[in-house]
Design a protein around this motif. Structure first.
Motif, mmCIF file in Angstrom:
data_model
loop_
_atom_site.group_PDB
_atom_site.id
_atom_site.type_symbol
_atom_site.label_atom_id
_atom_site.label_comp_id
_atom_site.label_asym_id
_atom_site.label_seq_id
_atom_site.Cartn_x
_atom_site.Cartn_y
_atom_site.Cartn_z
ATOM 1 N N ASN A 28 0.809 -1.221 0.000
ATOM 2 C CA ASN A 28 0.000 0.000 0.000
ATOM 3 C C ASN A 28 0.840 1.268 0.000
ATOM 4 O O ASN A 28 0.317 2.342 -0.292
ATOM 5 C CB ASN A 28 -0.950 0.010 1.204
ATOM 6 N N THR A 29 2.120 1.162 0.320
ATOM 7 C CA THR A 29 2.998 2.335 0.317
ATOM 8 C C THR A 29 3.777 2.448 -0.988
ATOM 9 O O THR A 29 3.790 3.497 -1.620
ATOM 10 C CB THR A 29 3.987 2.276 1.501
ATOM 11 N N THR A 30 4.417 1.364 -1.408
ATOM 12 C CA THR A 30 5.288 1.416 -2.587
ATOM 13 C C THR A 30 4.607 0.985 -3.878
ATOM 14 O O THR A 30 5.075 1.341 -4.953
ATOM 15 C CB THR A 30 6.518 0.514 -2.388
ATOM 16 N N ASP A 116 -2.433 2.676 -7.061
ATOM 17 C CA ASP A 116 -3.120 3.503 -6.065
ATOM 18 C C ASP A 116 -2.330 3.630 -4.769
ATOM 19 O O ASP A 116 -2.789 4.266 -3.824
ATOM 20 C CB ASP A 116 -4.498 2.918 -5.750
ATOM 21 N N ALA A 117 -1.151 3.034 -4.697
ATOM 22 C CA ALA A 117 -0.330 3.122 -3.492
ATOM 23 C C ALA A 117 0.156 4.556 -3.286
ATOM 24 O O ALA A 117 0.079 5.395 -4.188
ATOM 25 C CB ALA A 117 0.852 2.167 -3.604
ATOM 26 N N ILE A 118 0.666 4.845 -2.118
ATOM 27 C CA ILE A 118 1.036 6.207 -1.747
ATOM 28 C C ILE A 118 2.143 6.779 -2.633
ATOM 29 O O ILE A 118 1.987 7.863 -3.207
ATOM 30 C CB ILE A 118 1.457 6.256 -0.262
ATOM 31 N N ILE A 119 3.251 6.079 -2.770
ATOM 32 C CA ILE A 119 4.381 6.610 -3.546
ATOM 33 C C ILE A 119 4.031 6.794 -5.019
ATOM 34 O O ILE A 119 4.296 7.871 -5.578
ATOM 35 C CB ILE A 119 5.643 5.745 -3.339
ATOM 36 N N SER A 121 1.104 7.292 -6.293
ATOM 37 C CA SER A 121 0.104 8.370 -6.367
ATOM 38 C C SER A 121 0.757 9.735 -6.216
ATOM 39 O O SER A 121 0.429 10.675 -6.959
ATOM 40 C CB SER A 121 -0.957 8.188 -5.276
ATOM 41 N N VAL A 122 1.688 9.847 -5.268
ATOM 42 C CA VAL A 122 2.401 11.121 -5.081
ATOM 43 C C VAL A 122 3.245 11.430 -6.306
ATOM 44 O O VAL A 122 3.265 12.572 -6.796
ATOM 45 C CB VAL A 122 3.267 11.076 -3.801
#
Length: 128
Positions: A28-30, A116-119, A121-122
């Motif tokens: 979920n992060t990478t 859709d993971a954080i990194i 998406s950013v």
């Protein structure tokens, strides 16, 4: 420790059954799968006695089942042997993860890329 791991496993199974969502912090992060990616789905197939699919989702699905027995058996005997077994297990898991990344990432289950993971998406937000 075993109770915490068991609790996390139960929450993971429940979330997979009801929300079809991963609880994996790395995924979920990478957006990249972690070394245990596919383990929950492997256990779901193991519970249904579908060993072939369980092996396809994660070939080392039996390792978490063996860890408590190895730990209990060796806790009173030889902690050096236990540490060696844990080290060997970690190396085998990492090698298996690398092979599975090479073979399946990013287009095959359970090694799909999570855009859709954080990194990611950013990154997409910053590049637009």
């Amino acid at each position: 420790m075993l109770l915490i791991l068991g609790f996390i496993g139960i929450i993971s199974l429940i979330s997979t059954f009801f929300w079809d969502k991963s609880l994996c912090l790395i995924y979920n992060t990478t957006g990249m799968p972690c070394p245990s990616c596919g383990m929950t789905r492997a256990f779901r197939h193991l519970i249904a006695l579908d060993f072939r699919s369980a092996f396809m989702y994660h070939p080392l699905f039996v390792v978490p089942l063996l860890i408590p027995f190895i730990y209990i058996k060796n806790i009173y005997n030889n902690s050096k042997l236990l540490n060696r077994l844990i080290g060997i297990t970690i190396v085998i898991i990492i090698i298996t993860w690398g092979i599975r990344l090479f073979m399946f990432f990013p287009h095959s289950e359970p090694f799909l890329f999570n855009s859709d993971a954080i990194i990611p998406s950013v990154y997409n937000h910053l590049t637009q």
